[in-house]
Design a protein around this motif. Structure first.
Motif, PDB file in Angstrom:
ATOM      1  N   ILE A  12       1.023  -1.066  -0.203  1.00 34.66           N
ATOM      2  CA  ILE A  12      -0.048   0.035  -0.095  1.00 34.66           C
ATOM      3  C   ILE A  12       0.947   1.574   0.044  1.00 34.66           C
ATOM      4  CG2 ILE A  12      -0.188   0.256   2.535  1.00 34.66           C
ATOM      5  CD1 ILE A  12      -3.397   0.947   2.248  1.00 34.66           C
ATOM      6  N   GLY A  13       2.050   0.990   0.533  1.00 33.38           N
ATOM      7  CA  GLY A  13       2.852   2.477   0.607  1.00 33.38           C
ATOM      8  C   GLY A  13       3.472   2.817  -0.674  1.00 33.38           C
ATOM      9  N   LEU A  14       3.404   2.000  -1.806  1.00 34.33           N
ATOM     10  CA  LEU A  14       3.759   2.396  -3.011  1.00 34.33           C
ATOM     11  C   LEU A  14       2.779   3.475  -3.625  1.00 34.33           C
ATOM     12  CD1 LEU A  14       4.986  -0.674  -5.024  1.00 34.33           C
ATOM     13  CD2 LEU A  14       6.234   1.116  -3.995  1.00 34.33           C
ATOM     14  N   MET A  15       1.643   3.415  -3.065  1.00 28.97           N
ATOM     15  CA  MET A  15       0.618   4.382  -3.617  1.00 28.97           C
ATOM     16  C   MET A  15       1.051   5.868  -2.907  1.00 28.97           C
ATOM     17  SD  MET A  15      -2.933   2.227  -2.435  1.00 28.97           S
ATOM     18  CE  MET A  15      -4.245   3.694  -3.040  1.00 28.97           C
ATOM     19  N   THR A  16       1.715   6.061  -1.997  1.00 31.62           N
ATOM     20  CA  THR A  16       2.219   7.264  -1.576  1.00 31.62           C
ATOM     21  C   THR A  16       3.076   7.983  -2.379  1.00 31.62           C
ATOM     22  OG1 THR A  16       3.611   6.314   0.096  1.00 31.62           O
ATOM     23  CG2 THR A  16       1.543   6.598   1.109  1.00 31.62           C
ATOM     24  N   VAL A  17       3.983   6.905  -2.663  1.00 30.92           N
ATOM     25  CA  VAL A  17       4.994   7.507  -3.725  1.00 30.92           C
ATOM     26  C   VAL A  17       4.321   7.980  -5.147  1.00 30.92           C
ATOM     27  CG1 VAL A  17       6.897   6.869  -5.141  1.00 30.92           C
ATOM     28  CG2 VAL A  17       6.165   5.750  -2.926  1.00 30.92           C
ATOM     29  N   ILE A 345      13.670   9.451   6.692  1.00 30.75           N
ATOM     30  CA  ILE A 345      13.111   9.158   5.348  1.00 30.75           C
ATOM     31  C   ILE A 345      12.261  10.263   5.036  1.00 30.75           C
ATOM     32  CG2 ILE A 345      13.503   6.618   5.846  1.00 30.75           C
ATOM     33  CD1 ILE A 345      10.424   6.363   6.127  1.00 30.75           C
ATOM     34  N   PRO A 346      12.102  10.476   3.604  1.00 28.05           N
ATOM     35  CA  PRO A 346      11.207  11.335   2.965  1.00 28.05           C
ATOM     36  C   PRO A 346       9.607  11.223   3.080  1.00 28.05           C
ATOM     37  CG  PRO A 346      12.418  10.387   1.325  1.00 28.05           C
ATOM     38  CD  PRO A 346      12.927   9.766   2.596  1.00 28.05           C
ATOM     39  N   PRO A 347       8.607  11.892   3.008  1.00 27.49           N
ATOM     40  CA  PRO A 347       7.345  11.537   2.917  1.00 27.49           C
ATOM     41  C   PRO A 347       6.937  10.643   1.970  1.00 27.49           C
ATOM     42  CG  PRO A 347       7.820  13.807   3.158  1.00 27.49           C
ATOM     43  CD  PRO A 347       9.186  13.478   2.698  1.00 27.49           C
ATOM     44  N   GLY A 348       7.545  10.486   0.957  1.00 27.39           N
ATOM     45  CA  GLY A 348       7.102   9.568  -0.275  1.00 27.39           C
ATOM     46  C   GLY A 348       7.002   8.052   0.138  1.00 27.39           C
ATOM     47  N   LEU A 349       7.938   7.844   0.996  1.00 30.72           N
ATOM     48  CA  LEU A 349       8.009   6.315   1.501  1.00 30.72           C
ATOM     49  C   LEU A 349       7.109   5.782   2.343  1.00 30.72           C
ATOM     50  CD1 LEU A 349      12.079   5.973   1.927  1.00 30.72           C
ATOM     51  CD2 LEU A 349      10.685   5.953  -0.313  1.00 30.72           C
ATOM     52  N   GLN A 350       6.889   4.418   2.199  1.00 35.03           N
ATOM     53  CA  GLN A 350       6.152   3.806   2.937  1.00 35.03           C
ATOM     54  C   GLN A 350       6.506   3.995   4.288  1.00 35.03           C
ATOM     55  OE1 GLN A 350       5.748  -0.274   1.958  1.00 35.03           O
ATOM     56  NE2 GLN A 350       3.774  -0.699   2.971  1.00 35.03           N
ATOM     57  N   PHE A 351       5.581   4.074   5.313  1.00 35.36           N
ATOM     58  CA  PHE A 351       5.571   4.199   6.850  1.00 35.36           C
ATOM     59  C   PHE A 351       6.457   5.312   7.214  1.00 35.36           C
ATOM     60  CE2 PHE A 351       5.531  -0.423   5.818  1.00 35.36           C
ATOM     61  CZ  PHE A 351       4.167  -0.693   6.099  1.00 35.36           C
ATOM     62  N   GLY A 445      10.694   1.932  -2.565  1.00 38.31           N
ATOM     63  CA  GLY A 445       9.677   2.736  -2.188  1.00 38.31           C
ATOM     64  C   GLY A 445       9.231   2.314  -0.759  1.00 38.31           C
ATOM     65  N   ASP A 446       9.959   1.758  -0.047  1.00 39.58           N
ATOM     66  CA  ASP A 446       9.730   0.948   1.320  1.00 39.58           C
ATOM     67  C   ASP A 446      10.750   1.785   2.229  1.00 39.58           C
ATOM     68  OD1 ASP A 446       8.172  -1.172   2.636  1.00 39.58           O
ATOM     69  OD2 ASP A 446      10.290  -1.377   3.482  1.00 39.58           O
TER      70      ASP A 446
END
Length: 544
Positions: A12-17, A345-351, A445-446
């Motif tokens: 699901i975190g890839l969606m944030t990217v 870590i930057p905001p675009g990464l999962q968690f 992306g994680d």
């Protein structure tokens, strides 16, 4: 468990990217709700004026980049730039599209077991390596056996260290079994380090395979002069019909910003990256040039060697964080194209988990230095790349730290030299590094790959990229816990805790998350940067 159900749970975190692509980078967490709009960084909008199509002779491209390439072996490469060149020649079972959404490449489909330990790939048929040998399950097995073997001492080993068994089930079915469950393992299979090398080339060239890159990609290797250029040519037997559309590409390292821009203006090159942020407004829309910026997952930071005095004192490390005006750094060095980094870590990464920023506070910095016994400051040096932007960044940091009595010598290095100085250290006590200005993007992306290679105790050079030589037993336990579960909620809680802990320990001075900036001639389509800063040229096309 099917591919679709599995991805819905653990990826699901890839969606944030992908969500961040609609606008500029944000310092706020982006939810996985696809309806949410990202927040603009506030950088000035780049002009996109209509222009007459510039003239172009021939059907080959020249691309200017800021640094030299280090390696053409995807299993032994830690820099995104080298990975961009490798992408012309190599492909993996999985990959990412321009929005960093996972896509099948050499695998037509894939499945994961319910416990996230067994991954089965159905491979694409009829694909051949550039040397004419067939791509099949045996080829995939040879590659993952190589990169997951610790005896090979490959830089990307840690991505695949959990692999306990690989199987060529039949000619076009490949299976991987892990020692322990890992919910983000598919992300690792999509990472550039998972690209497949010709087994014949591995057997023929061994450790020298970097000088003889042979894959299944849209372009074939021609020659590589590390100090001057790398050339690839069209693969006429490429499996994806209609690609590539250009006959060849020359990559040229050009560290000086002004020189790269001048080459684009005169037509000596067709595409440059990074584009200097201080010239974006003035150049875009003229001489047939289009400048584009996109949000990224590239974090910029200063690592401090925590094994050396005075950086072994957390008060000194925190003082350095307070002494740097990150907003000014973003504005001066990157002209506002990005956002301030507010976690490890930057905001675009999962968690991702937002932390309380270290505010710009010189008095607080001086107080901490005094408490640590450095009331009058100290002398140190900072290493970094020799391209224009990196040098500008280090000089800014030099000026900032001088305000609290820290005298910093700026030591820029060519990328190969810098890599050697970092990676040739066999024992941490022999490391010469003090401060290091660098950047990192998690190409999975994680959160795991945004933290473990950089800040786990097991990741100090030469094993991986922990240039701070940071070791914290509790943090290492949390990193391992996040690695060994497929439960998204457990991973979220674990990574939130480790981010808070390391942020307070301050082995880094976190700086910014930069936007990607690239310039192209307006006759060129299909060349773009993805959020991790990697360049894609597979779909490059010249309009005449």
């Amino acid at each position: 468990m099917t591919k679709r159900k599995y991805l819905a749970t653990v990826l699901i975190g890839l969606m944030t990217v992908s969500l961040t692509l609609a606008g500029c980078s944000t310092s706020k967490p982006v939810s996985s709700d696809a309806s949410q709009k990202p927040v603009s960084s506030g950088a000035p909008e780049i002009k996109k004026e209509a222009q007459t199509l510039a003239k172009k002779e021939g059907n080959k491209l020249t691309i200017a980049v800021a640094d030299n390439f280090i390696s053409m072996d995807p299993h032994d490469t830690n820099d995104t730039l080298s990975g961009s060149a490798q992408a012309t020649m190599f492909e993996g079972l999985l990959g990412f599209d321009k929005d960093m959404k996972m896509i099948p490449v050499l695998a037509e489909s894939y499945e994961a077991s319910a416990d996230a330990k067994v991954f089965t790939f159905k491979l694409r048929k009829g694909v051949k390596f550039h040397d004419g040998t067939p791509f099949n399950a045996d080829a995939a097995k040879a590659n993952f056996d190589r990169v997951s073997n610790p005896d090979n001492k490959l830089k990307r080993y840690s991505l695949f260290a959990l692999i306990v068994k690989t199987e060529a089930v039949d000619e076009y079915t490949f299976r991987v079994t892990l020692k322990e469950p890992f919910g983000a393992m598919l992300n690792n299979f999509a990472h550039p380090a998972a690209r497949i090398i010709s087994p014949k080339a591995l057997a023929t060239y061994g450790k020298d395979v970097s000088k003889h890159p042979i894959g299944t990609g849209p372009f074939k290797f021609v020659e590589w002069d590390p100090s001057d250029h790398l050339m690839v040519e069209k693969n006429p037997d490429y499996w994806q019909k209609g690609l590539p559309k250009v006959d060849g590409i020359k990559f040229k390292p050009v560290p000086e910003n002004g020189s790269r821009v001048a080459m684009l203006q005169t037509g000596e090159v067709d595409f440059i990256y990074p584009f200097p942020s201080d010239q974006a407004q003035a150049i875009s829309g003229k001489d047939g040039i289009v400048v584009e910026n996109k949000p990224s997952i590239i974090a910029r930071y200063v690592a401090m060697n925590t094994t050396k005095k005075p950086f072994n004192d957390v008060r000194v490390r925190q003082a350095i964080n307070y002494a740097i005006n990150k907003e000014a750094f973003l504005k001066v060095v990157f002209r506002g194209y990005g956002s301030v980094l507010d976690s490890i870590i930057p905001p675009g990464l999962q968690f991702y988990s937002k932390q309380t920023p270290y505010a710009y506070n010189l008095e607080k910095a001086k107080q901490l230095l005094k408490e640590a016994g450095y009331e009058n400051g100290f002398e140190t040096q900072i290493w970094g790349a020799n391209n224009s932007t990196a040098m500008k960044a280090m000089e800014f940091l030099q000026q900032q730290l001088a305000q609290v009595g820290i005298k910093v010598k700026v030591v820029p290095m060519e990328s190969g030299t810098l890599s050697s100085k970092i990676w040739n250290v066999k024992d941490p006590k022999d490391a010469e590094i003090e401060l290091y200005y660098g950047g990192w993007s998690s190409s999975t992306g994680d959160a795991d790959w945004g933290i473990r290679p950089l800040l786990a105790g097991e990741s100090v050079p030469p094993k991986s990229y922990n240039t701070a030589y940071y070791t914290n037993e509790k943090a290492d336990q949390l990193i391992s816990a996040g690695l060994n579960t497929a439960d998204p909620e457990k991973r979220k809680a674990t990574y939130a805790e480790v981010q808070k802990m390391i942020w307070q320990d301050a082995p880094w001075a976190g700086l910014i998350v930069e936007d990607t900036l690239a310039g192209r001639k307006n006759y060129l389509d299909g060349v773009y940067l993805i959020p991790d800063g990697a360049l894609s040229v597979k779909e490059a096309e010249i309009k005449h």
